[in-house]
Design an enzyme around this catalytic site. Structure first.
Site, PDB file in Angstrom:
ATOM      1  N   TRP A 161       0.849  -1.194   0.000  1.00 51.92           N
ATOM      2  CA  TRP A 161       0.000   0.000   0.000  1.00 51.92           C
ATOM      3  C   TRP A 161       0.889   1.251   0.000  1.00 51.92           C
ATOM      4  O   TRP A 161       1.864   1.325   0.756  1.00 51.92           O
ATOM      5  CB  TRP A 161      -0.897  -0.056   1.240  1.00 51.92           C
ATOM      6  N   ASP A 184      -0.755  -5.953   9.250  1.00 44.87           N
ATOM      7  CA  ASP A 184      -1.751  -4.954   8.864  1.00 44.87           C
ATOM      8  C   ASP A 184      -3.000  -5.742   8.473  1.00 44.87           C
ATOM      9  O   ASP A 184      -3.019  -6.425   7.454  1.00 44.87           O
ATOM     10  CB  ASP A 184      -1.240  -4.119   7.681  1.00 44.87           C
ATOM     11  N   LYS A 216     -13.332  -1.316   6.099  1.00 40.83           N
ATOM     12  CA  LYS A 216     -13.880  -2.168   5.048  1.00 40.83           C
ATOM     13  C   LYS A 216     -14.935  -3.123   5.595  1.00 40.83           C
ATOM     14  O   LYS A 216     -16.050  -3.207   5.082  1.00 40.83           O
ATOM     15  CB  LYS A 216     -12.767  -2.980   4.372  1.00 40.83           C
TER      16      LYS A 216
END
Length: 420
Positions: free
Chosen positions: A149, A230, A266
């Protein structure tokens, strides 16, 4: 007596030029900039596949029913106040978040070896964890996968860590470069920190198999490498909260230490509420207590304490059996729609006879597909077809619908046949 001292104009006075006149215009964020460009495009067929946020089949943002219910309960509770939370956040939220990622029966949780602090979504959790490590851990080097990311290197560098990389994605197979990954971790200095995506690797959608995870765990433990997970997509990748937490639980089960950054953006659709948690799993309860005391010293001068609303939504859902069950159903429905979009796009490209092997679209998992399209092809698709994605060819499957799959198929077909 009057003073005849002349007061000269200071650099900040209205008469002078701005003290910030030398500031140069910063580039747009490469991911968020895609949406800025999309919003400026007047085309009726434009399609935004850049942003990592779920969309319905109609292309609309989704607020989960269970989130609406939880909010209603909170609003109707007149005993609720808007007082500051403690520095570490909402106690219920922290306890339930640790159980969600580590498992309700996790020995680490039962032995009080875990300290969990509420943070500002995944990004904030990573930043707090990284600043803690930069202050208190003996090895200040963190290894991150290539690619990862776009915000990861910035977050870790600004926190005071030195960022290095390990091989992860293989562009030729559009899968995992497992050999390269093992070699790079083997040659990392003992004690280095390693960033691991718990599931649904962003941007590639390529995850190790359970067997490969076990090999990674053994190698990392043998070299005393410290895992920093993560976890941005628990339950959102496969539709199962437990399956998507297996990599983390594997590392916790061996009794070793690790850090886990969680986000509810999310999996509960709480993007703008900025709800996340950082858990640090320690070898002993007394260590966990001291670690928490130092985490408070990281957080207090950063933002004092976290916001109350989003964490209260999460805690309300996680502690009520019926609401939790409803959440798992809504979560699975989101994951299933994304899996179905993968299948539809793959089928459409195959039916069209588009050159190349597109099976990676259905092999990859989670919100993103790493298409393998190059930056020239991406630019071509934006210009000719008004389709927006990041320049590395990453597309958000959640931005697709049955209605837009044909348009994307046409664009990909044209890009690979006309642009080298």
């Amino acid at each position: 007596m009057e003073s005849n001292t002349v007061v000269s104009a200071s650099p900040t006075s209205a008469a002078g030029s701005s003290v910030f006149a030398h500031i140069v215009q910063a580039p747009e964020d490469p991911i968020l900039g895609v949406t800025v460009a999309y919003n400026k495009d007047p085309s009726p067929v434009k399609l935004n596949l850049g942003v990592g946020a779920y969309r319905t089949e109609e292309g609309k943002p989704l607020v989960l029913n269970v989130v609406r219910q939880a909010e209603q309960l909170l609003v109707n509770d007149s005993s609720r106040v808007k007082e500051y939370l403690p520095i570490v956040g909402l106690a219920d939220f922290n306890k339930l978040s640790a159980k969600l990622i580590l498992g309700a029966d996790s020995p680490a949780v039962q032995d009080n070896r875990v300290t969990t602090v509420q943070c500002l979504s995944g990004t904030g959790s990573l930043r707090v964890g990284a600043e803690f490590l930069a202050r208190h851990y003996h090895e200040r080097t963190i290894y991150i996968p290539v690619p990862t990311w776009g915000n990861h290197p910035k977050v870790f560098t600004l926190a005071g860590l030195s960022v290095k990389s390990y091989r992860y994605y293989d562009p030729t197979t559009r899968g995992l470069n497992f050999q390269g990954l093992l070699e790079d971790l083997q040659s990392a200095p003992s004690g280095a920190i390693v960033l691991l995506h718990a599931c649904a690797h962003n941007p590639t959608g390529v995850d190790p198999t359970p067997q490969q995870w076990e090999q990674i765990r053994q190698l990392m433990r043998s070299k005393a490498l410290l895992p920093l997970f993560d976890s941005a997509y628990q339950g959102f990748a496969s539709g199962s909260l437990d399956a998507d937490a297996q990599s983390v639980r594997m590392f916790v089960a061996d009794g070793g230490e690790c850090l886990v950054a969680q986000s509810y953006a999310k999996n509960m659709g709480l993007y703008g509420e900025r709800v996340g948690a950082l858990s640090i799993v320690c070898r002993a309860a007394d260590v966990a207590g001291r670690v928490e005391s130092q985490l408070k010293l990281v957080i207090r001068p950063m933002y004092s304490n976290p916001p109350i609303h989003g964490a209260s939504i999460v805690a309300t859902i996680l502690k009520d059996r019926n609401m939790f069950h409803e959440w798992t159903l809504e979560l699975k429905a989101m994951a299933d729609r994304i899996i179905s979009m993968r299948q539809q796009l793959f089928d459409a490209l195959r039916a069209r006879g588009t050159p190349g092997d597109w099976s990676h679209i259905i092999k990859q998992i989670g919100m993103f597909t790493f298409t393998g399209l190059n930056s020239e092809q991406v630019t071509f698709m934006r210009k000719e077809y008004h389709i927006y994605m990041t320049s590395d060819g990453r597309i958000s499957m959640a931005g697709l619908s049955s209605r837009t799959v044909p348009h994307l198929t046409d664009a990909i077909h044209a890009a690979v046949t006309k642009v080298a």
